[in-house]
Design a protein around this motif. Sequence first.
Motif, PDB file in Angstrom:
ATOM      1  N   HIS A  23      -3.593   1.769  -3.150  1.00  0.00           N
ATOM      2  CA  HIS A  23      -3.912   1.802  -1.862  1.00  0.00           C
ATOM      3  C   HIS A  23      -4.587   0.531  -1.500  1.00  0.00           C
ATOM      4  CE1 HIS A  23      -2.859   6.133  -2.477  1.00  0.00           C
ATOM      5  NE2 HIS A  23      -2.488   6.150  -1.344  1.00  0.00           N
TER       6      HIS A  23
ATOM      7  N   CYS B  74      -7.276   2.187   3.173  1.00  0.00           N
ATOM      8  CA  CYS B  74      -6.927   3.741   2.818  1.00  0.00           C
ATOM      9  C   CYS B  74      -7.823   4.363   1.638  1.00  0.00           C
ATOM     10  CB  CYS B  74      -5.423   3.463   2.177  1.00  0.00           C
ATOM     11  SG  CYS B  74      -4.107   3.098   3.592  1.00  0.00           S
ATOM     12  N   ARG B  75      -8.242   3.449   0.782  1.00  0.00           N
ATOM     13  CA  ARG B  75      -9.169   4.016  -0.190  1.00  0.00           C
ATOM     14  C   ARG B  75     -10.519   4.374   0.380  1.00  0.00           C
ATOM     15  NH1 ARG B  75      -7.825  -0.826  -3.075  1.00  0.00           N
ATOM     16  NH2 ARG B  75      -9.609  -1.693  -2.520  1.00  0.00           N
TER      17      ARG B  75
ATOM     18  N   GLY C  27      -0.107   4.228   0.968  1.00  0.00           N
ATOM     19  CA  GLY C  27      -0.382   4.853   2.050  1.00  0.00           C
ATOM     20  C   GLY C  27       0.151   4.417   3.564  1.00  0.00           C
TER      21      GLY C  27
ATOM     22  N   CYS D   9       0.824  -1.356   0.019  1.00  0.00           N
ATOM     23  CA  CYS D   9      -0.125   0.101  -0.060  1.00  0.00           C
ATOM     24  C   CYS D   9       0.552   1.103   0.015  1.00  0.00           C
ATOM     25  CB  CYS D   9      -0.770   0.112   1.240  1.00  0.00           C
ATOM     26  SG  CYS D   9      -1.958   1.516   1.341  1.00  0.00           S
TER      27      CYS D   9
END
Length: 340
Positions: free
Chosen positions: A323, A327-328, A311, A309
């Motif tokens: 991501h 995170c999305r 993020g 990821c």
Amino acid sequence: MDTKQNTALLHALAELPGPLPARGVIHIAIRHTDRFTVVGNDLAQHPGLSTTAVGFAVRIQSLPQGTEVGIKALAARFPEGEKLIAAALRELETHGYLQRARTRLPNGRIVTRTVFCNQPTALLRPRAAAAPPQQAPAAPQVTAPVPASVPAPARALAQGPALAPAPKPEHHAPLASAPEAPVPEASTPQDHAHFVPLVPPPTAPKPPRPPLPQPRELTPELERISTALLSDLHHHSPEFTLSEEHVHRLVPGVAAWLERDTHPDTIRHALTTNAPEPVKYPYQFVKHRLTVLLPPPALRTTVTPFQTCDGCERAFRAPTPGHCRDCRTGHAHEDQQAAA
């Protein structure tokens, strides 16, 4: 458990008639009523057979008709290894108890037919023709009066054999053709000294043999591994010595196996195991096995790779980088609050 068995043996010994021997084995014979096999002493006490061979002869004799008794089938059924089983079968074959004949089926496949005889010495003894019984001097017959109430067949038997109807002879044709020679009894499988596989003659032309399998793409790596495998066969079995031209012809067949994710050791085992002795035509034999034993194509499944990821640097599965789900979701929530 041991005490119960010893007590049962003591009771059985006490019931044996007569004096018991002071040494040696004492038999307690209990008659079998089901699931038993009759084994002759010519096999059980055969001086030329090992104990392993006698044991496998008894095991084969106890199996039902049509049971597979090849080396691999016996190894899967019993704890002994394949080498020990093969040696035992060779002993039985040498002494006539076992015969393995290779037979071609109508579909072109070659199978091994195993025949087991529990008393091979009986096949070698000629069967003598039955001598006609000598007639004894006729004794005076005394005919007793038979009441009329007795049925006719019983009355005919009671009055003597002269009044009984003579049985009708059977099979007049063979007797008429050679009246001066004794008529042999009907032939049975035990009359023959050797087993002859009864293969019917072909009534139609044989179908063409299937071609050697070919790979989708004969890459240099597949060609190198296939050539090395075929050239190395004679180190594992001297009978599989192939010429350079034969190796070149068989390379596509081995490459087709390798293309289907077959390990080289598996290919080598499939080509050389349970082969006839001797292998007269190694090229034809290897070509036949590469063709008829070709494994099915390997089922390939698509696996989604792992991504990191961008993020939170958490690992997740996705076809492309980006991501993770958390995170999305967080980014989408922040975008909603900013829009509000």
